[in-house]
Design an enzyme around this catalytic site. Structure first.
Site, PDB file in Angstrom:
ATOM      1  N   THR A 189       0.863  -1.180   0.000  1.00  0.00           N
ATOM      2  CA  THR A 189       0.000   0.000   0.000  1.00  0.00           C
ATOM      3  C   THR A 189       0.895   1.224   0.000  1.00  0.00           C
ATOM      4  OG1 THR A 189      -0.113   0.202   2.410  1.00  0.00           O
ATOM      5  CG2 THR A 189      -1.807  -1.140   1.331  1.00  0.00           C
ATOM      6  N   SER A 190       0.372   2.343  -0.493  1.00  0.00           N
ATOM      7  CA  SER A 190       1.147   3.575  -0.559  1.00  0.00           C
ATOM      8  C   SER A 190       1.241   4.275   0.784  1.00  0.00           C
ATOM      9  CB  SER A 190       0.540   4.540  -1.592  1.00  0.00           C
ATOM     10  OG  SER A 190       0.587   3.968  -2.877  1.00  0.00           O
ATOM     11  N   THR A 191       0.282   4.026   1.671  1.00  0.00           N
ATOM     12  CA  THR A 191       0.303   4.614   3.013  1.00  0.00           C
ATOM     13  C   THR A 191       0.147   3.509   4.031  1.00  0.00           C
ATOM     14  OG1 THR A 191      -2.092   4.989   3.017  1.00  0.00           O
ATOM     15  CG2 THR A 191      -0.709   6.781   2.210  1.00  0.00           C
TER      16      THR A 191
END
Length: 210
Positions: A15-17
Protein backbone atom coordinates in the site's frame (compact mmCIF):
# COMPACT_ATOMS: atom_id res chain seq x y z
CA UNK A 1 7.33 -27.93 -11.34
CA UNK A 2 6.60 -31.65 -11.21
CA UNK A 3 2.93 -32.56 -11.06
CA UNK A 4 3.18 -34.38 -7.70
CA UNK A 5 4.86 -31.48 -5.92
CA UNK A 6 2.78 -28.79 -4.20
CA UNK A 7 3.76 -25.25 -5.14
CA UNK A 8 4.96 -22.82 -2.50
CA UNK A 9 3.79 -19.27 -3.09
CA UNK A 10 5.22 -15.96 -1.94
CA UNK A 11 2.57 -13.26 -1.55
CA UNK A 12 3.61 -9.67 -2.23
CA UNK A 13 1.32 -6.98 -0.79
CA UNK A 14 1.78 -3.22 -0.92
CA UNK A 15 0.00 0.00 0.00
CA UNK A 16 1.15 3.58 -0.56
CA UNK A 17 0.30 4.61 3.01
CA UNK A 18 0.62 2.70 6.25
CA UNK A 19 -2.97 3.34 7.40
CA UNK A 20 -4.61 1.22 4.70
CA UNK A 21 -5.10 -1.87 6.83
CA UNK A 22 -8.30 -2.77 4.97
CA UNK A 23 -6.42 -2.83 1.68
CA UNK A 24 -3.74 -5.05 3.17
CA UNK A 25 -6.31 -7.51 4.47
CA UNK A 26 -8.23 -7.55 1.20
CA UNK A 27 -5.08 -8.22 -0.81
CA UNK A 28 -3.98 -10.94 1.62
CA UNK A 29 -7.38 -12.65 1.55
CA UNK A 30 -7.58 -12.58 -2.26
CA UNK A 31 -4.11 -14.09 -2.59
CA UNK A 32 -4.71 -16.76 0.04
CA UNK A 33 -8.05 -17.70 -1.52
CA UNK A 34 -6.29 -18.08 -4.86
CA UNK A 35 -3.65 -20.36 -3.32
CA UNK A 36 -6.35 -22.44 -1.64
CA UNK A 37 -8.19 -22.86 -4.95
CA UNK A 38 -4.95 -24.09 -6.56
CA UNK A 39 -3.93 -26.33 -3.69
CA UNK A 40 -0.75 -24.31 -3.05
CA UNK A 41 0.84 -23.52 0.29
CA UNK A 42 1.81 -20.00 1.35
CA UNK A 43 5.49 -19.61 2.11
CA UNK A 44 5.32 -16.02 3.40
CA UNK A 45 3.47 -12.71 3.12
CA UNK A 46 5.81 -9.89 2.03
CA UNK A 47 4.10 -6.65 3.05
CA UNK A 48 5.31 -3.11 2.30
CA UNK A 49 3.32 -0.46 4.20
CA UNK A 50 3.60 3.13 3.06
CA UNK A 51 5.83 2.62 0.05
CA UNK A 52 5.26 3.86 -3.48
CA UNK A 53 5.62 1.43 -6.34
CA UNK A 54 7.71 3.91 -8.31
CA UNK A 55 10.92 2.12 -7.39
CA UNK A 56 11.96 -1.19 -5.85
CA UNK A 57 13.72 0.22 -2.78
CA UNK A 58 11.15 -1.35 -0.48
CA UNK A 59 12.17 -3.54 2.48
CA UNK A 60 9.70 -6.38 1.96
CA UNK A 61 10.25 -6.32 -1.81
CA UNK A 62 13.99 -6.73 -1.32
CA UNK A 63 13.46 -9.56 1.18
CA UNK A 64 11.10 -11.24 -1.26
CA UNK A 65 13.63 -11.08 -4.11
CA UNK A 66 16.36 -12.54 -1.86
CA UNK A 67 14.09 -15.40 -0.83
CA UNK A 68 13.18 -16.02 -4.48
CA UNK A 69 16.87 -16.23 -5.36
CA UNK A 70 17.34 -18.76 -2.56
CA UNK A 71 14.50 -20.88 -3.96
CA UNK A 72 12.21 -20.52 -0.96
CA UNK A 73 9.05 -20.41 -3.11
CA UNK A 74 7.97 -21.39 -6.62
CA UNK A 75 5.62 -18.59 -7.62
CA UNK A 76 5.14 -14.96 -6.60
CA UNK A 77 1.56 -13.74 -6.41
CA UNK A 78 0.23 -10.17 -6.43
CA UNK A 79 -3.33 -8.94 -6.85
CA UNK A 80 -2.33 -6.49 -9.62
CA UNK A 81 0.95 -5.70 -11.32
CA UNK A 82 1.00 -2.11 -10.03
CA UNK A 83 1.38 -3.56 -6.51
CA UNK A 84 4.61 -5.15 -7.75
CA UNK A 85 5.99 -2.22 -9.80
CA UNK A 86 4.73 0.99 -11.37
CA UNK A 87 7.50 1.21 -13.99
CA UNK A 88 7.42 -1.11 -16.98
CA UNK A 89 11.20 -1.40 -16.77
CA UNK A 90 11.15 -2.32 -13.07
CA UNK A 91 8.30 -4.74 -13.68
CA UNK A 92 9.83 -6.61 -16.60
CA UNK A 93 13.38 -6.60 -15.22
CA UNK A 94 12.27 -8.05 -11.89
CA UNK A 95 9.98 -10.61 -13.51
CA UNK A 96 13.00 -11.67 -15.59
CA UNK A 97 15.00 -12.00 -12.36
CA UNK A 98 12.28 -14.15 -10.83
CA UNK A 99 12.25 -16.39 -13.88
CA UNK A 100 16.04 -16.71 -13.72
CA UNK A 101 15.48 -18.04 -10.18
CA UNK A 102 12.87 -20.50 -11.58
CA UNK A 103 10.08 -18.52 -9.89
CA UNK A 104 6.88 -17.77 -11.83
CA UNK A 105 4.90 -14.53 -11.47
CA UNK A 106 1.13 -14.16 -11.48
CA UNK A 107 -1.46 -11.47 -10.77
CA UNK A 108 -4.69 -12.89 -9.38
CA UNK A 109 -6.83 -9.97 -10.53
CA UNK A 110 -5.44 -9.93 -14.07
CA UNK A 111 -4.83 -12.62 -16.73
CA UNK A 112 -1.10 -12.73 -16.02
CA UNK A 113 0.89 -15.87 -15.33
CA UNK A 114 4.44 -16.08 -16.64
CA UNK A 115 4.34 -19.86 -16.60
CA UNK A 116 2.53 -19.55 -19.96
CA UNK A 117 3.56 -17.75 -23.17
CA UNK A 118 0.19 -15.94 -23.33
CA UNK A 119 0.59 -14.79 -19.72
CA UNK A 120 4.00 -13.32 -20.52
CA UNK A 121 2.62 -11.47 -23.54
CA UNK A 122 -0.32 -10.13 -21.52
CA UNK A 123 2.07 -8.86 -18.85
CA UNK A 124 4.16 -6.97 -21.39
CA UNK A 125 1.10 -5.43 -23.07
CA UNK A 126 -0.55 -4.33 -19.81
CA UNK A 127 2.70 -2.98 -18.36
CA UNK A 128 3.30 -1.03 -21.58
CA UNK A 129 -0.15 0.57 -21.49
CA UNK A 130 0.20 1.40 -17.80
CA UNK A 131 3.58 3.04 -18.42
CA UNK A 132 2.18 4.97 -21.41
CA UNK A 133 -0.73 6.26 -19.34
CA UNK A 134 1.60 7.46 -16.57
CA UNK A 135 3.87 9.13 -19.15
CA UNK A 136 0.94 11.11 -20.56
CA UNK A 137 -0.08 12.22 -17.06
CA UNK A 138 3.50 13.24 -16.23
CA UNK A 139 3.79 15.20 -19.48
CA UNK A 140 0.60 17.09 -18.69
CA UNK A 141 1.78 17.82 -15.15
CA UNK A 142 5.17 19.02 -16.42
CA UNK A 143 3.54 21.26 -19.00
CA UNK A 144 1.20 22.69 -16.37
CA UNK A 145 4.09 23.34 -13.99
CA UNK A 146 6.15 25.11 -16.67
CA UNK A 147 3.19 27.28 -17.60
CA UNK A 148 2.67 28.16 -13.95
CA UNK A 149 6.35 28.98 -13.46
CA UNK A 150 6.21 31.36 -16.42
CA UNK A 151 3.44 33.17 -14.55
CA UNK A 152 5.72 33.44 -11.53
CA UNK A 153 4.10 30.66 -9.52
CA UNK A 154 6.52 28.63 -7.36
CA UNK A 155 5.71 24.97 -8.01
CA UNK A 156 8.28 23.20 -5.91
CA UNK A 157 8.95 23.09 -2.23
CA UNK A 158 12.34 22.80 -0.50
CA UNK A 159 13.11 19.63 1.43
CA UNK A 160 11.07 19.73 4.62
CA UNK A 161 13.09 19.79 7.83
CA UNK A 162 11.97 16.83 9.93
CA UNK A 163 14.04 16.55 13.13
CA UNK A 164 15.21 12.95 13.47
CA UNK A 165 14.94 12.99 17.26
CA UNK A 166 11.32 14.19 17.24
CA UNK A 167 10.32 11.74 14.51
CA UNK A 168 11.90 8.87 16.43
CA UNK A 169 10.07 10.01 19.54
CA UNK A 170 6.70 9.95 17.78
CA UNK A 171 7.38 6.59 16.16
CA UNK A 172 8.50 5.25 19.53
CA UNK A 173 5.09 6.18 20.90
CA UNK A 174 3.46 4.04 18.23
CA UNK A 175 2.33 6.78 15.83
CA UNK A 176 1.89 5.69 12.22
CA UNK A 177 3.67 7.39 9.32
CA UNK A 178 0.32 8.92 8.41
CA UNK A 179 -0.04 10.44 11.90
CA UNK A 180 3.56 11.66 11.87
CA UNK A 181 2.92 13.25 8.48
CA UNK A 182 0.02 15.21 9.93
CA UNK A 183 2.19 16.30 12.87
CA UNK A 184 4.94 17.63 10.59
CA UNK A 185 2.46 18.76 7.91
CA UNK A 186 4.01 16.62 5.18
CA UNK A 187 2.83 13.66 3.12
CA UNK A 188 2.92 10.14 4.45
CA UNK A 189 5.41 9.13 1.75
CA UNK A 190 7.78 11.87 2.94
CA UNK A 191 7.72 10.34 6.42
CA UNK A 192 8.21 6.77 5.21
CA UNK A 193 11.14 7.77 3.03
CA UNK A 194 12.71 9.73 5.88
CA UNK A 195 12.29 6.76 8.26
CA UNK A 196 14.01 4.50 5.75
CA UNK A 197 16.83 7.07 5.50
CA UNK A 198 17.10 6.96 9.30
CA UNK A 199 17.45 3.17 9.23
CA UNK A 200 13.91 2.07 10.09
CA UNK A 201 11.86 -0.79 8.62
CA UNK A 202 8.14 -1.53 8.90
CA UNK A 203 7.59 -4.86 10.68
CA UNK A 204 4.58 -6.41 12.39
CA UNK A 205 2.49 -3.26 12.06
CA UNK A 206 5.05 -0.76 13.36
CA UNK A 207 8.26 1.07 12.45
CA UNK A 208 11.37 -0.35 14.13
CA UNK A 209 15.04 0.53 13.91
CA UNK A 210 17.21 -1.99 12.07
Amino acid sequence: MKNNIIKKAGLYIRTSTDNQQDSIQLQRQELRNYCQSKGWVVHEDYVDFGFSGKNTERPAFQNMMRDAKEGKFDILLVTKIDRFARSIIDCLVNVEKLESYSVSFAATGQPIDTSSAMGKLTLQIMASFAEFERSIINERMTAGRKAAEKRGVVCHRPRKDIPKKKLEELVGKGLSANACGKFFEVTTSTITHRLVEYGYVYENGKWVEK
